[in-house]
Design a protein around this motif. Structure first.
Motif, PDB file in Angstrom:
ATOM      1  N   ALA A   1       0.833  -1.521  -0.243  1.00  0.00           N
ATOM      2  CA  ALA A   1      -0.037  -0.144   0.025  1.00  0.00           C
ATOM      3  C   ALA A   1       1.049   1.299   0.211  1.00  0.00           C
ATOM      4  O   ALA A   1       0.631   2.174  -0.205  1.00  0.00           O
ATOM      5  N   VAL A   2       2.270   0.948  -0.068  1.00  0.00           N
ATOM      6  CA  VAL A   2       3.377   2.640   0.354  1.00  0.00           C
ATOM      7  C   VAL A   2       3.252   3.183  -1.195  1.00  0.00           C
ATOM      8  O   VAL A   2       4.555   3.547  -1.615  1.00  0.00           O
ATOM      9  N   TYR A   3       2.624   2.724  -2.090  1.00  0.00           N
ATOM     10  CA  TYR A   3       2.714   3.485  -3.600  1.00  0.00           C
ATOM     11  C   TYR A   3       1.473   3.578  -4.204  1.00  0.00           C
ATOM     12  O   TYR A   3       0.069   3.964  -3.611  1.00  0.00           O
ATOM     13  N   PHE A   4       1.482   5.394  -4.800  1.00  0.00           N
ATOM     14  CA  PHE A   4       0.679   5.828  -5.105  1.00  0.00           C
ATOM     15  C   PHE A   4       0.638   6.025  -6.507  1.00  0.00           C
ATOM     16  O   PHE A   4       1.687   6.765  -6.954  1.00  0.00           O
ATOM     17  N   ALA A   5      -0.266   5.411  -7.126  1.00  0.00           N
ATOM     18  CA  ALA A   5       0.414   6.137  -8.745  1.00  0.00           C
ATOM     19  C   ALA A   5       1.363   5.392  -9.193  1.00  0.00           C
ATOM     20  O   ALA A   5       2.256   6.088 -10.068  1.00  0.00           O
ATOM     21  N   GLY A   6       1.425   4.351  -8.457  1.00  0.00           N
ATOM     22  CA  GLY A   6       3.115   3.725  -9.090  1.00  0.00           C
ATOM     23  C   GLY A   6       4.192   3.662  -8.776  1.00  0.00           C
ATOM     24  O   GLY A   6       4.919   3.486  -8.901  1.00  0.00           O
ATOM     25  N   SER A   7       3.558   5.388  -7.337  1.00  0.00           N
ATOM     26  CA  SER A   7       4.930   6.329  -7.127  1.00  0.00           C
ATOM     27  C   SER A   7       4.953   5.784  -5.702  1.00  0.00           C
ATOM     28  O   SER A   7       4.679   6.028  -4.982  1.00  0.00           O
TER      29      SER A   7
END
Length: 345
Positions: free
Chosen positions: A168-174
């Motif tokens: 879950a530490v990714y947002f929009a792949g970053s």
């Protein structure tokens, strides 16, 4: 046929055509979908085909971005398996179902995927969304809140840095950074969704508000922004032995500012009841009762002012912390904190 069941001639033909097709696909997609691209850049959780989103899903977004870096925008299932710990076939099927990749199948099943026109547009959208600081912070708060509820829902303190090792530490792949996590923790603490525990290393614990937010199924921002409309409050005030409320036992207040004075009035009444049991000096006790009287007067007025409620309740809390050590004083401090927390929502 190759030993693994893949038709080698078909696979080679597919691979040769990938580069040729991909060179044209982005241009075609942008011509065909220009309104969709610009509209999605500003969305917090923009929908893609199938009504789903990829920004909050760690692996699908990362897989799309990884495919875009490869020649022709494609890769075999074995190549994907080397890059992603999650089983690649469900990921590939999920993206195919949403129209973001095209799949190549053999007699033995799915063997390779490559980005579709829609997938290229989605990659472009994800890259733009990565720059949206507000969206990143909202996602970090939501993801951490959900992780905390799932991991430490029994209120056992936990090191928040462990969150950085989850998908879950990714947002929009970053990847979400430590700085972004710290900012999210500050907001969650401010709104009483987590409690900091002074340990080494520092830990946090879930709060009752955090549990309520999780059970509601909404986002952290939805919970924080819950409207507080004007209401008529019917509050019973306990007899304070004449110190605070005299003969007054009830009040009904028509208040259009969304401020609920109930807890403040109850705090004032409570102080009136226990002031003589707190073991304070006579001077401190008289001052404590005077502030409680001021708080009661403000809370039962026609239109209580939040700033004055905060001022009087804070002074009561400070005086209890300074001059009393009994359980009754501790209860008063907790009541003051609960009342003050209501003004922060």
């Amino acid at each position: 046929m190759a030993p693994n069941g893949i038709n080698k001639r078909e696979l080679d033909k597919w691979a040769r055509n990938l580069v040729k097709e991909t060179n044209k696909s982005l241009e075609r997609a942008q011509r065909r979908n220009p309104p969709r691209v610009s509209a999605q850049f500003d969305a917090t959780a923009s929908a893609i085909p199938g009504g789903e989103v990829t920004e909050s899903s760690g692996y699908p977004a990362r897989l799309l971005l990884w495919l875009e870096t490869r020649t022709g925008g494609g890769a075999s299932i074995k190549q994907i398996e080397q890059e992603f710990p999650e089983s690649p076939v469900p990921l590939a099927l999920q993206l195919e179902q949403r129209g973001l990749v095209k799949a190549l199948r053999s007699a033995s099943g799915l063997c390779a995927i490559h980005l579709s026109d829609e997938g290229l547009v989605e990659v472009h959208r994800l890259k733009e969304l990565q720059k949206n600081r507000a969206a990143r912070l909202r996602h970090t708060m939501d993801a951490f809140h959900q992780w905390l509820f799932d991991t430490a829902g029994d209120q056992k303190p936990i090191n928040p840095v462990l969150f950085l090792a989850t998908p879950a530490v990714y947002f929009a792949g970053s990847e979400i950074t430590r700085t972004e996590l710290h900012e999210a923790l500050a907001h969650l603490t401010q709104h009483k969704l987590i409690e900091h525990i002074d340990t080494e290393p520092p830990t946090v614990a879930i709060t009752t508000q955090c549990v309520s937010c999780a059970l509601s199924g909404g986002s952290v921002q939805d919970h924080i922004n819950q409207p507080r409309t004007g209401t008529t409050y019917n509050t019973f005030l306990p007899n304070a032995k004449g110190v605070i409320i005299g003969e007054q036992q009830h009040f009904t207040q028509n208040n259009s500012d969304g401020v609920d004075p109930t807890l403040f009035a109850q705090l004032a009444g409570y102080i009136g009841q226990v002031s003589t049991t707190l073991g304070m000096s006579e001077t401190d006790r008289v001052e404590l009762e005077r502030v409680a009287q001021d708080l009661h007067t403000e809370a039962t007025s026609g239109n209580p002012e939040p700033g004055r409620l905060r001022q009087f309740a804070t002074r009561l809390k400070d005086k209890l912390l300074e001059g009393a050590t009994t359980m009754a004083a501790t209860q008063g401090v907790q009541m003051a904190e609960q009342a003050l927390a209501g003004l922060m929502q």
